[in-house]
Scaffold this motif. Sequence first.
Motif, PDB file in Angstrom:
ATOM      1  N   UNK A 269      41.039  20.504  75.801  1.00  0.00           N
ATOM      2  CA  UNK A 269      40.755  20.245  77.212  1.00  0.00           C
ATOM      3  C   UNK A 269      40.810  18.738  77.411  1.00  0.00           C
ATOM      4  N   UNK A 270      41.689  18.279  78.296  1.00  0.00           N
ATOM      5  CA  UNK A 270      41.792  16.841  78.452  1.00  0.00           C
ATOM      6  C   UNK A 270      42.548  16.422  79.692  1.00  0.00           C
ATOM      7  N   UNK A 271      42.423  15.124  79.979  1.00  0.00           N
ATOM      8  CA  UNK A 271      43.160  14.537  81.096  1.00  0.00           C
ATOM      9  C   UNK A 271      44.591  14.208  80.611  1.00  0.00           C
ATOM     10  N   UNK A 272      45.424  13.760  81.533  1.00  0.00           N
ATOM     11  CA  UNK A 272      46.807  13.414  81.218  1.00  0.00           C
ATOM     12  C   UNK A 272      46.822  12.139  80.384  1.00  0.00           C
ATOM     13  N   UNK A 273      47.125  12.281  79.096  1.00  0.00           N
ATOM     14  CA  UNK A 273      47.089  11.149  78.174  1.00  0.00           C
ATOM     15  C   UNK A 273      47.842  11.527  76.907  1.00  0.00           C
ATOM     16  N   UNK A 274      47.857  10.592  75.950  1.00  0.00           N
ATOM     17  CA  UNK A 274      48.546  10.843  74.693  1.00  0.00           C
ATOM     18  C   UNK A 274      48.093  12.098  73.968  1.00  0.00           C
TER      19      UNK A 274
END
Length: 344
Positions: A269-274
């Motif tokens: 679960x995460x934001x738009x990133x690497x």
Amino acid sequence: MADWSRIQQLWTYRFHKYTHIIGKFWSAAIKYEQLRRLKQKLGSRQLVVIILSEQMGDIIACEPVAREVRRLHPDDHIIWMVRKPYAELVSHHPDLDGFLIEKCPGERVRLLRSGIFDKVYNMHISHRKCKYCLEDPINPISDGIGLNFDNYYDRGDLLYMFSQAAGLPAITADPKMYIPKSVQEKVQSLNLLPGPIVIHCQSSHIMRDWPAANWTKLVKWLLATYPYPIIEIGLTPTVTEEHPQFRNLCGQLSLLETAEVIRQARLFIGIDSGPAHMANAMETEGIILLGKLFDFVDYLPYSGRFKRGEGVTILNDYGHPCAELPYSWVQDAVQERLGQPKFV
């Protein structure tokens, strides 16, 4: 006192600027000589360079370019030009013969002008300059197709856009990451609980982030609702939860170690990133939180299975920044992915 402070800041800036510029010329000269000697050893083989020096997510997304360039140059010597913090992302790629550390865009310009490379696949958009150097990086191919920083996210995912900027046909392949055994063993030594939920809460740009209070609320709900351990990754922690099932690994992992932790996750679960690109490349199920980014509203950075909607839930309240994404949407997406709570 204020005048002295401004003078001190000015001379500090000048010191960093001129030492950087001197270092750039020196570094470019050394690399040119190293490449010249390499070309002598290569004989009739061409020296081919792929250029995408940053950012983490961009490099991961564009990994299929290395495979395509190897297909086009089966017998040539292929290297990837990359900034030092991201070198490990390409250092174990089976279709590359090596990599070259880029000091800054100004140094890149000088090496390209030298003609040392026989073939160049440059994925950078024009005019992303070094803050100290006068050189203005130009990519005639990306200019020729009208690709710039004002429209690039409107043109497609990162791989689709940047492969064309390099003069290749638009590539739509699934990205991959290559994790050596030493990295797998290092992660194994951390004795992580099996099947964790991995979260990543902060990106390199605040406009991509979701509020810390929401992450804390989500983690507390996950711990109270599901039996799965939770791991936070990234550079700095967002959640400060004291619980035997919660583990903070922020700032403790290399890039490839982070990818290996994500590979072992039952859900990312995460934001738009690497790390979101890592989840895509490692075939981990994901919930990705998107939002309006500058003037970009309806965009999707991911190629491969995330673009096809396989194993992923993309959340975007179109026209609103990620910070305004409703908490309930994320909770509902988790329940859809993990099923109904096992206990309350």
